[in-house]
Design a protein around this motif. Structure first.
Motif, mmCIF file in Angstrom:
data_model
loop_
_atom_site.group_PDB
_atom_site.id
_atom_site.type_symbol
_atom_site.label_atom_id
_atom_site.label_comp_id
_atom_site.label_asym_id
_atom_site.label_seq_id
_atom_site.Cartn_x
_atom_site.Cartn_y
_atom_site.Cartn_z
ATOM 1 N N PRO A 79 0.783 -1.242 0.000
ATOM 2 C CA PRO A 79 0.000 0.000 0.000
ATOM 3 C C PRO A 79 0.812 1.289 0.000
ATOM 4 C CG PRO A 79 -0.983 -1.586 1.491
ATOM 5 C CD PRO A 79 0.333 -2.167 1.065
ATOM 6 N N SER A 133 -16.288 2.513 -1.464
ATOM 7 C CA SER A 133 -14.993 3.061 -1.077
ATOM 8 C C SER A 133 -14.584 2.548 0.297
ATOM 9 C CB SER A 133 -15.064 4.593 -1.038
ATOM 10 O OG SER A 133 -13.930 5.136 -0.394
ATOM 11 N N ALA A 134 -13.319 2.121 0.399
ATOM 12 C CA ALA A 134 -12.768 1.746 1.705
ATOM 13 C C ALA A 134 -12.308 2.985 2.469
ATOM 14 C CB ALA A 134 -11.608 0.775 1.516
ATOM 15 N N GLU A 183 -8.827 5.254 -5.369
ATOM 16 C CA GLU A 183 -8.406 3.995 -4.750
ATOM 17 C C GLU A 183 -8.240 2.980 -5.870
ATOM 18 O OE1 GLU A 183 -11.121 3.252 -1.174
ATOM 19 O OE2 GLU A 183 -11.916 5.092 -2.072
ATOM 20 N N PRO A 186 -3.308 -1.314 -4.543
ATOM 21 C CA PRO A 186 -2.495 -0.862 -3.419
ATOM 22 C C PRO A 186 -2.293 0.647 -3.374
ATOM 23 C CG PRO A 186 -1.084 -1.727 -5.142
ATOM 24 C CD PRO A 186 -2.496 -1.988 -5.580
ATOM 25 N N SER A 188 -3.593 4.393 -3.227
ATOM 26 C CA SER A 188 -4.684 5.313 -2.902
ATOM 27 C C SER A 188 -4.114 6.717 -2.805
ATOM 28 C CB SER A 188 -5.330 4.931 -1.562
ATOM 29 O OG SER A 188 -5.880 3.634 -1.587
ATOM 30 N N ASN A 207 -9.117 4.298 8.326
ATOM 31 C CA ASN A 207 -9.625 3.395 7.285
ATOM 32 C C ASN A 207 -8.489 2.895 6.416
ATOM 33 O OD1 ASN A 207 -12.242 3.802 8.214
ATOM 34 N ND2 ASN A 207 -12.810 5.227 6.586
ATOM 35 N N TRP A 208 -7.558 3.788 6.061
ATOM 36 C CA TRP A 208 -6.420 3.365 5.244
ATOM 37 C C TRP A 208 -5.544 2.376 5.999
ATOM 38 C CZ3 TRP A 208 -0.996 4.654 5.464
ATOM 39 C CH2 TRP A 208 -0.262 4.167 4.366
ATOM 40 N N GLY A 210 -6.435 0.352 8.119
ATOM 41 C CA GLY A 210 -7.140 -0.924 8.166
ATOM 42 C C GLY A 210 -6.961 -1.771 6.925
ATOM 43 N N THR A 211 -6.458 -1.171 5.847
ATOM 44 C CA THR A 211 -6.212 -1.933 4.615
ATOM 45 C C THR A 211 -4.803 -2.511 4.560
ATOM 46 O OG1 THR A 211 -5.371 -0.059 3.285
ATOM 47 C CG2 THR A 211 -7.761 -0.350 3.406
#
Length: 212
Positions: A79, A133-134, A183, A186, A188, A207-208, A210-211
């Motif tokens: 990411p 959206s994540a 997004e 990987p 964003s 939130n990011w 969490g990915t």
């Protein structure tokens, strides 16, 4: 910080970088400010900040071999989060004062002066989050803090591989529509500054994380 996601904020001479470090630390990340290749490639997440001119940011990135290191991370599905001009340089090119500068070319598109009577676009604004959206989970009605005169105002990304998911594109408006976030696997990025966007920005950073 034991158990915290390890994040490197890329240090290449961009201004106001400490605010990004502090914001990430406040939401639970173990943050390193560095351009060391090991820190850039091995962290769970990489944040690419950016303020000022597109060309100056690209010069700073090249000086620390960041284009290659960012490309390696993305190719390895690791990411990356770009912020403000750190988002803009992910596109093919930027044009400021009539002068084109090549970007990193991760996405097609040109960063140009906003089609608005008043620039810079400075202050709080709403966004139109992409479906599913994540980054914007739980944040559909929130406002975020923008400071910019340039942006990408057209999206022409074509998915040529049937199994590849289409990028999620979030829009905002100032004079006309412009891309507020993307997004894409990987990678964003946000045109606004989550580190200056109070509780909404903090939740977006959570939130990011969490990915990762």
């Amino acid at each position: 910080m034991s158990g915290a996601p390890r994040v490197t904020v890329l240090d290449y001479g961009s201004g106001n970088i400490r605010s990004a470090v502090r914001a990430l630390e406040r939401v639970g990340a173990d943050v390193t400010l560095s351009h060391d290749p090991a820190d850039v490639t091995e962290a769970a997440g990489l944040v690419v900040p950016g303020v000022g001119a597109f060309e100056a940011v690209m010069d700073g990135l090249r000086a620390v071999d960041a284009p290659r290191l960012i490309g390696r991370r993305i190719a390895g599905n690791r990411p990356v989060l770009g912020i403000c001009v750190g988002m803009q340089v992910m596109f093919e090119r930027g044009v400021e004062h009539g002068v084109p500068t090549d970007g990193l070319g991760e996405w097609p598109g040109t960063v140009e002066r906003l089609a608005a009577d008043v620039v810079p676009h400075m202050g709080w604004n709403t966004v139109e989050p992409a479906a599913d959206s994540a980054l914007f989970a739980g944040l559909a009605d929130e406002r975020f803090y923008f400071v910019h005169s340039y942006g990408v105002q057209d999206w022409t990304f074509d998915v040529t591989i049937p199994t590849m998911a289409a990028p999620r594109v979030t829009w905002s408006r100032h004079g006309g529509p412009f891309i507020a976030a993307v997004e894409n696997g990987p990678l964003s990025a946000t045109q606004f500054h989550p580190e200056k966007s109070a509780d909404a920005g903090a939740q977006l950073l959570r939130n990011w994380l969490g990915t990762l």
